[in-house]
Design a protein around this motif. Structure first.
Motif, PDB file in Angstrom:
ATOM      1  N   PRO A   8       7.755  10.763  -1.563  1.00 18.98           N
ATOM      2  CA  PRO A   8       8.118  10.284  -0.970  1.00 18.98           C
ATOM      3  C   PRO A   8       9.549  10.932  -0.002  1.00 18.98           C
ATOM      4  O   PRO A   8       9.416  12.341  -0.566  1.00 18.98           O
ATOM      5  CB  PRO A   8       8.868   8.866  -1.396  1.00 18.98           C
ATOM      6  CG  PRO A   8       8.738   9.850  -2.499  1.00 18.98           C
ATOM      7  CD  PRO A   8       7.744  10.419  -2.651  1.00 18.98           C
ATOM      8  N   ARG A   9      10.094  10.689   1.229  1.00 18.95           N
ATOM      9  CA  ARG A   9      11.189  11.330   1.457  1.00 18.95           C
ATOM     10  C   ARG A   9      12.163  10.519   0.918  1.00 18.95           C
ATOM     11  O   ARG A   9      12.668   9.768   0.212  1.00 18.95           O
ATOM     12  CB  ARG A   9      11.040  10.566   3.263  1.00 18.95           C
ATOM     13  CG  ARG A   9       9.885  11.094   4.155  1.00 18.95           C
ATOM     14  CD  ARG A   9       9.924  11.009   5.406  1.00 18.95           C
ATOM     15  NE  ARG A   9      11.147   9.848   5.541  1.00 18.95           N
ATOM     16  CZ  ARG A   9      10.659   8.982   6.991  1.00 18.95           C
ATOM     17  NH1 ARG A   9      10.197   9.560   8.000  1.00 18.95           N
ATOM     18  NH2 ARG A   9      11.793   7.968   7.008  1.00 18.95           N
ATOM     19  N   LEU A  10      13.243  11.729   0.991  1.00 18.19           N
ATOM     20  CA  LEU A  10      14.723  11.352   0.265  1.00 18.19           C
ATOM     21  C   LEU A  10      15.130  10.096   0.894  1.00 18.19           C
ATOM     22  O   LEU A  10      15.190   9.342   0.053  1.00 18.19           O
ATOM     23  CB  LEU A  10      15.890  12.629   0.098  1.00 18.19           C
ATOM     24  CG  LEU A  10      17.313  12.274   0.191  1.00 18.19           C
ATOM     25  CD1 LEU A  10      17.068  12.255  -1.498  1.00 18.19           C
ATOM     26  CD2 LEU A  10      17.987  13.058   0.530  1.00 18.19           C
ATOM     27  N   ASP A  11      15.471   9.090   1.819  1.00 27.59           N
ATOM     28  CA  ASP A  11      15.462   8.158   2.422  1.00 27.59           C
ATOM     29  C   ASP A  11      14.926   6.982   1.754  1.00 27.59           C
ATOM     30  O   ASP A  11      15.346   6.364   1.260  1.00 27.59           O
ATOM     31  CB  ASP A  11      15.849   7.954   3.846  1.00 27.59           C
ATOM     32  CG  ASP A  11      14.283   8.302   4.200  1.00 27.59           C
ATOM     33  OD1 ASP A  11      13.464   8.587   3.674  1.00 27.59           O
ATOM     34  OD2 ASP A  11      14.410   7.856   6.376  1.00 27.59           O
ATOM     35  N   THR A  12      13.081   7.351   1.896  1.00 30.12           N
ATOM     36  CA  THR A  12      12.412   6.283   1.343  1.00 30.12           C
ATOM     37  C   THR A  12      12.694   6.043  -0.073  1.00 30.12           C
ATOM     38  O   THR A  12      12.528   5.088  -0.699  1.00 30.12           O
ATOM     39  CB  THR A  12      11.031   6.708   0.993  1.00 30.12           C
ATOM     40  OG1 THR A  12      10.917   7.014   2.356  1.00 30.12           O
ATOM     41  CG2 THR A  12      10.122   5.663   0.829  1.00 30.12           C
ATOM     42  N   LEU A  13      13.093   7.207  -1.333  1.00 27.48           N
ATOM     43  CA  LEU A  13      13.033   7.049  -2.753  1.00 27.48           C
ATOM     44  C   LEU A  13      15.024   6.509  -2.096  1.00 27.48           C
ATOM     45  O   LEU A  13      14.875   5.917  -3.685  1.00 27.48           O
ATOM     46  CB  LEU A  13      13.476   8.840  -3.289  1.00 27.48           C
ATOM     47  CG  LEU A  13      12.345   9.197  -3.581  1.00 27.48           C
ATOM     48  CD1 LEU A  13      12.861  10.704  -3.766  1.00 27.48           C
ATOM     49  CD2 LEU A  13      11.677   8.399  -4.161  1.00 27.48           C
TER      50      LEU A  13
ATOM     51  N   GLN B  25       1.047  -1.288  -0.011  1.00 28.39           N
ATOM     52  CA  GLN B  25      -0.471   0.114   0.092  1.00 28.39           C
ATOM     53  C   GLN B  25       0.722   1.120   0.137  1.00 28.39           C
ATOM     54  O   GLN B  25       0.586   2.120  -1.184  1.00 28.39           O
ATOM     55  CB  GLN B  25      -1.478  -0.296   1.175  1.00 28.39           C
ATOM     56  CG  GLN B  25      -1.772  -0.974   1.193  1.00 28.39           C
ATOM     57  CD  GLN B  25      -1.532  -1.921   1.510  1.00 28.39           C
ATOM     58  OE1 GLN B  25      -0.540  -2.311   1.970  1.00 28.39           O
ATOM     59  NE2 GLN B  25      -2.429  -3.228   1.468  1.00 28.39           N
ATOM     60  N   GLN B  26       2.000   1.200   0.875  1.00 23.91           N
ATOM     61  CA  GLN B  26       2.571   2.308   1.006  1.00 23.91           C
ATOM     62  C   GLN B  26       3.431   2.150  -0.868  1.00 23.91           C
ATOM     63  O   GLN B  26       3.416   3.529  -1.283  1.00 23.91           O
ATOM     64  CB  GLN B  26       3.888   1.806   2.552  1.00 23.91           C
ATOM     65  CG  GLN B  26       3.355   1.930   3.249  1.00 23.91           C
ATOM     66  CD  GLN B  26       4.342   1.875   4.117  1.00 23.91           C
ATOM     67  OE1 GLN B  26       5.144   0.959   4.670  1.00 23.91           O
ATOM     68  NE2 GLN B  26       5.003   3.578   5.344  1.00 23.91           N
ATOM     69  N   TYR B  27       3.926   1.383  -1.050  1.00 22.49           N
ATOM     70  CA  TYR B  27       4.754   1.393  -2.290  1.00 22.49           C
ATOM     71  C   TYR B  27       3.555   2.238  -3.618  1.00 22.49           C
ATOM     72  O   TYR B  27       3.725   2.889  -4.354  1.00 22.49           O
ATOM     73  CB  TYR B  27       5.101   0.335  -2.928  1.00 22.49           C
ATOM     74  CG  TYR B  27       5.714   0.403  -4.405  1.00 22.49           C
ATOM     75  CD1 TYR B  27       7.480   1.085  -3.498  1.00 22.49           C
ATOM     76  CD2 TYR B  27       6.067   0.163  -4.811  1.00 22.49           C
ATOM     77  CE1 TYR B  27       8.102   1.012  -4.961  1.00 22.49           C
ATOM     78  CE2 TYR B  27       6.027  -0.286  -6.330  1.00 22.49           C
ATOM     79  CZ  TYR B  27       7.842   0.734  -5.962  1.00 22.49           C
ATOM     80  OH  TYR B  27       8.463   1.200  -8.106  1.00 22.49           O
ATOM     81  N   GLN B  28       2.513   1.788  -3.252  1.00 23.00           N
ATOM     82  CA  GLN B  28       1.691   2.054  -4.709  1.00 23.00           C
ATOM     83  C   GLN B  28       0.749   3.393  -4.136  1.00 23.00           C
ATOM     84  O   GLN B  28       1.363   3.926  -5.410  1.00 23.00           O
ATOM     85  CB  GLN B  28       0.253   1.026  -4.561  1.00 23.00           C
ATOM     86  CG  GLN B  28      -0.936   1.315  -5.280  1.00 23.00           C
ATOM     87  CD  GLN B  28      -2.372   0.757  -4.844  1.00 23.00           C
ATOM     88  OE1 GLN B  28      -2.527   0.294  -3.927  1.00 23.00           O
ATOM     89  NE2 GLN B  28      -2.750   0.257  -6.125  1.00 23.00           N
ATOM     90  N   ARG B  29       1.137   3.570  -3.167  1.00 24.29           N
ATOM     91  CA  ARG B  29       0.793   4.746  -3.020  1.00 24.29           C
ATOM     92  C   ARG B  29       2.187   6.264  -2.986  1.00 24.29           C
ATOM     93  O   ARG B  29       2.083   7.708  -4.134  1.00 24.29           O
ATOM     94  CB  ARG B  29      -0.089   5.578  -1.235  1.00 24.29           C
ATOM     95  CG  ARG B  29      -0.054   7.329  -1.102  1.00 24.29           C
ATOM     96  CD  ARG B  29      -0.192   7.631   0.128  1.00 24.29           C
ATOM     97  NE  ARG B  29       0.609   6.021   0.904  1.00 24.29           N
ATOM     98  CZ  ARG B  29      -0.328   5.346   2.332  1.00 24.29           C
ATOM     99  NH1 ARG B  29      -1.193   5.485   2.499  1.00 24.29           N
ATOM    100  NH2 ARG B  29       0.384   5.057   2.949  1.00 24.29           N
ATOM    101  N   LEU B  30       2.710   6.090  -2.787  1.00 23.62           N
ATOM    102  CA  LEU B  30       4.756   5.974  -3.925  1.00 23.62           C
ATOM    103  C   LEU B  30       4.304   6.112  -5.524  1.00 23.62           C
ATOM    104  O   LEU B  30       4.465   7.434  -6.054  1.00 23.62           O
ATOM    105  CB  LEU B  30       5.768   5.637  -3.348  1.00 23.62           C
ATOM    106  CG  LEU B  30       6.498   6.132  -3.816  1.00 23.62           C
ATOM    107  CD1 LEU B  30       8.034   5.826  -2.782  1.00 23.62           C
ATOM    108  CD2 LEU B  30       7.591   5.768  -5.165  1.00 23.62           C
TER     109      LEU B  30
ATOM    110  N   ALA C 133      15.043   3.030  -4.739  1.00 21.69           N
ATOM    111  CA  ALA C 133      16.333   2.821  -6.151  1.00 21.69           C
ATOM    112  C   ALA C 133      16.427   1.762  -5.862  1.00 21.69           C
ATOM    113  O   ALA C 133      17.248   0.965  -6.442  1.00 21.69           O
ATOM    114  CB  ALA C 133      17.184   4.470  -5.924  1.00 21.69           C
ATOM    115  N   LYS C 134      17.101   1.539  -4.469  1.00 22.14           N
ATOM    116  CA  LYS C 134      18.586   0.376  -3.744  1.00 22.14           C
ATOM    117  C   LYS C 134      17.205  -1.344  -4.424  1.00 22.14           C
ATOM    118  O   LYS C 134      17.942  -2.139  -4.949  1.00 22.14           O
ATOM    119  CB  LYS C 134      18.626   0.487  -2.484  1.00 22.14           C
ATOM    120  CG  LYS C 134      19.490  -0.286  -2.154  1.00 22.14           C
ATOM    121  CD  LYS C 134      20.283  -0.495  -0.650  1.00 22.14           C
ATOM    122  CE  LYS C 134      21.267  -1.694  -0.279  1.00 22.14           C
ATOM    123  NZ  LYS C 134      21.471  -0.932   0.391  1.00 22.14           N
TER     124      LYS C 134
END
Length: 115
Positions: free
Chosen positions: A42-47, A31-36, A51-52
Motif C-alpha cells: 500500500p501507499r503511505l496515505d492508504t496505510l 477487495q482492496q482491503y483484502q489485497r492489502l 491505521a486511523k
C-alpha cells in the motif's frame, strides 16, 4: 517481529472487525482491503487511512529504540489487562498494587517541572 500487514490483520481481528467493515471505516473496498492484508504494497496515505480506521498510529521507530518501545508496550498491556477500572497499577515490593502516576499524567516531568 510480525510484518506490518500481519499487525494490521491482528489489530482488525482484535477490534472484532471484518474486512468488509474497513470499507465503512476507511473508504476502500473489501477487495482492496483484502489485497492489502494478503500481499499488498500500500501507499503511505492508504496505510495512514487504515491505521486511523483501526484506531492506531503509524510510527517510525529507530532500531536502537525498538526494544525499549516494545518493552513499554508490553508493560502497558500487562498493566491495562490487570486493572478493571482503567487506572494503571504496578505491584510494589510488598505485593500490593500502587497507582502509576504516569498513567494519570503522561506529560509529568517532561519539561523539568517538579509537580
Amino acid at each position: 517481529m510480525n510484518s506490518l500487514l500481519e499487525q494490521i490483520k491482528k489489530r482488525r481481528i482484535a477490534l472484532k472487525l471484518k474486512q468488509h467493515d474497513m470499507m465503512l471505516r476507511v473508504g476502500i473496498s473489501r477487495q482492496q482491503y483484502q489485497r492489502l492484508e494478503s500481499k499488498g504494497n500500500p501507499r503511505l496515505d492508504t496505510l495512514e487511512l487504515v491505521a486511523k480506521g483501526l484506531k492506531s498510529e503509524l510510527l517510525l521507530i529507530p532500531q536502537e529504540k525498538l526494544n525499549a518501545v516494545l518493552a513499554v508496550l508490553a508493560d502497558d498491556t500487562l498493566l491495562q489487562s490487570g486493572s478493571s477500572t482503567g487506572t494503571q497499577t504496578k505491584p510494589s515490593k510488598t505485593g500490593r498494587e500502587q497507582s502509576d502516576p504516569l498513567a494519570d499524567d503522561p506529560w509529568q516531568g517532561l519539561l523539568g517541572e517538579n509537580e
